[in-house]
Design an enzyme around this catalytic site. Structure first.
Site, mmCIF file in Angstrom:
data_model
loop_
_atom_site.group_PDB
_atom_site.id
_atom_site.type_symbol
_atom_site.label_atom_id
_atom_site.label_comp_id
_atom_site.label_asym_id
_atom_site.label_seq_id
_atom_site.Cartn_x
_atom_site.Cartn_y
_atom_site.Cartn_z
ATOM 1 N N SER A 1 0.823 -1.196 0.000
ATOM 2 C CA SER A 1 0.000 0.000 0.000
ATOM 3 C C SER A 1 0.868 1.261 0.000
ATOM 4 O O SER A 1 1.662 1.467 -0.910
ATOM 5 C CB SER A 1 -0.963 -0.042 1.196
ATOM 6 N N ASP A 24 -0.022 -3.987 -4.120
ATOM 7 C CA ASP A 24 -1.152 -3.086 -4.331
ATOM 8 C C ASP A 24 -0.828 -1.668 -3.860
ATOM 9 O O ASP A 24 -1.382 -1.175 -2.866
ATOM 10 C CB ASP A 24 -2.410 -3.590 -3.620
ATOM 11 N N HIS A 64 -7.879 -5.064 -1.448
ATOM 12 C CA HIS A 64 -6.575 -4.438 -1.202
ATOM 13 C C HIS A 64 -5.658 -5.408 -0.459
ATOM 14 O O HIS A 64 -4.470 -5.538 -0.769
ATOM 15 C CB HIS A 64 -6.798 -3.167 -0.393
#
Length: 480
Positions: free
Chosen positions: A179, A202, A290
């Site tokens: 992230s 991601d 996610h």
């Protein structure tokens, strides 16, 4: 848990519109950080090192438990000298994302600790976990997105310190960021020419998707940059990004909503209509997809199954089996064991729970010319030297129409390690629903084909009539 499950898209928007009066802050040898272009994506300047209180903890096979962690401090050479660090071994560096964790104990108790355990089981490495939890706290996402710049500089300083002190080479370092941590890895990488590899799990989308490449992870941040996208935007509701940012970008299941994860957009619209809207539901729905990047990464480390992906123009074409030709090298294994020569946008599919990895098969057959139209379902079983797939329906409808001189087929996944394919069994079940142009008769075929995303390509030709309720086994491949 290192997720965005406590951040709303609305909060992100409000934070993005927040600005600061100062245009620049300077933090000693870490450098100066301007709020002017290209760093206009967060509307904030990063916090000071004292406020961030970043910690770097070393683990290895000899100290793999939380209690055995060893603090590394670039301002205190003795912390490195007295540690278990081995300069001749590879170095993995894990960087978490937006989190509600309150320190290394919370960070380690999440998937971070699991990823480390899998890694040191596979390889004897130095494993560093970056704890920047004080700089990435709810609810100020914009501040966290800005703080990656200072923490990235701190990480680059630590790595440079280690290179100078021990002789370890930059080509031994591999940064893994989830992230916001993916962009933080990019910030460190651009200060470390020659850094071997960065993996982005991601990469965060809000404030980065449309930003200048200089402020986010990009393919120039390391010699090799591989990225896994699992939560690309759908109507701008997502925590990941769709933009390819690496040397190779993997898009499992198309890179957006993952199997068995809630559809954040649909659930949000439904709840708005019903008057039960709760922003946490929107966030949790997107957060599931996610988070899958972490799941796929962890499974890829030691699983005997490989996430085989193929370069393709779109996921729809990939699902149709149009890009499964392995002969030209246009495929790669997603995850820990990726080949650094991989390039481009790659697609693959996964299961929705349990062991996510599987082998994808496409079974097709051609009907004979002038055969009468019939309707029904075809069930396929692939038998290999090591295992067999489950019996699987090839079509979504049990009343599929089969007209003459046409090719029909279906795709399915299997967790079975089939080995070498020995035979294909097809069973025809006639439909109880008929049209005036169809009949309750045999399925007449003259060719079958088997493909897999792992490189299987088999064909069999011959005239066959499969009666309703009966099966036919094909074994003599390569006779077409």
């Amino acid at each position: 848990m290192a997720l965005w499950s406590i951040v709303s898209a609305f909060a992100v928007f409000l934070m993005h519109t927040t600005a600061q009066d100062a245009n620049e802050v300077c933090y000693g040898d870490l450098g100066c950080f301007s709020g002017e272009g290209p760093y206009t994506n967060t509307g904030k300047l990063p916090a000071s090192p004292d406020q961030l209180d970043t910690k770097f903890y070393l683990f290895s096979r000899s100290n793999a438990m939380l209690a055995g962690r060893q603090l590394l401090d670039f301002d205190s050479p003795s912390t490195l000298q007295l540690s278990s660090f081995k300069f001749e071994k590879p170095v993995k560096v894990w960087i978490h994302g937006f989190t509600s964790a309150k320190g290394i104990a919370d960070v380690f108790s999440s998937e971070v600790g699991q990823a480390m355990a899998e890694t040191i089981q596979k390889d004897d490495v130095n494993y560093i976990i970056v704890d920047w939890s004080k700089g990435v706290q709810y609810p100020d996402y914009a501040a966290a997105a800005s703080n990656i710049r200072v923490v990235g500089a701190q990480l680059a300083k630590l790595i440079t310190f280690m290179v100078d002190q021990t002789g370890v080479s930059l080509d031994q370092f591999h940064l893994i960021g989830y992230s916001l941590g993916a962009h933080l890895a990019g910030e460190a990488g651009k200060r470390l020419p020659g850094l071997a590899r960065i993996t982005g799990l991601d990469p965060a989308g809000p404030m980065f998707e449309l930003a200048d490449p200089a402020v986010r992870l990009n393919s120039n941040a390391a010699t090799f940059v591989d990225v896994i996208h699992t939560d690309a935007p759908s109507l701008n509701v997502a925590f990941g990004m769709a933009t390819p940012v690496g040397d190779v970008d993997f898009y499992p299941n198309g890179g957006a909503r993952q199997p068995d994860c809630p559809d954040a957009v649909t659930e949000t619209l439904s709840s708005l209509v019903a008057g039960t809207f709760d922003v946490s539901g929107l966030v949790d729905g997107a957060g599931c997809s996610h988070h899958r990047a972490l799941d796929y990464w962890i499974e890829s480390i030691n699983s005997p199954c490989s996430f085989v992906a193929h370069r393709c123009d779109s996921y729809n074409k990939y699902e149709d089996g149009e890009c499964w030709d392995n002969s030209d090298g246009s495929y790669a294994v997603m995850g820990y064991n990726v080949d650094p020569s991989a390039q481009g946008a790659m697609f693959t599919s996964t299961f929705g729970d349990g062991s996510f990895c599987g082998t994808e098969f496409k079974v097709s057959f051609k009907t004979r010319r002038y055969a009468r139209t019939t309707r029904g379902q075809v069930e396929a079983t692939i038998v290999g030297t090591d295992a067999s797939t489950d019996k699987t329906n090839l079509f979504s409808s049990n009343s599929q129409s089969f007209e003459d001189d046409r090719t029909y087929g279906g795709l399915f996944m299997s967790r079975a390690g089939v080995g070498t394919v020995r035979e294909l069994r097809l069973k025809f079940r006639a439909s109880e629903i008929y049209r005036f142009w169809s009949w309750h008769g045999d399925l007449k075929i003259n060719r079958i084909d088997i493909q897999s995303n792992t490189g299987v390509t088999l064909s069999h030709c011959g005239d066959y009539d499969i009666e309703p309720g009966s099966s036919k086994t094909f074994t003599n491949f390569g006779n077409c």
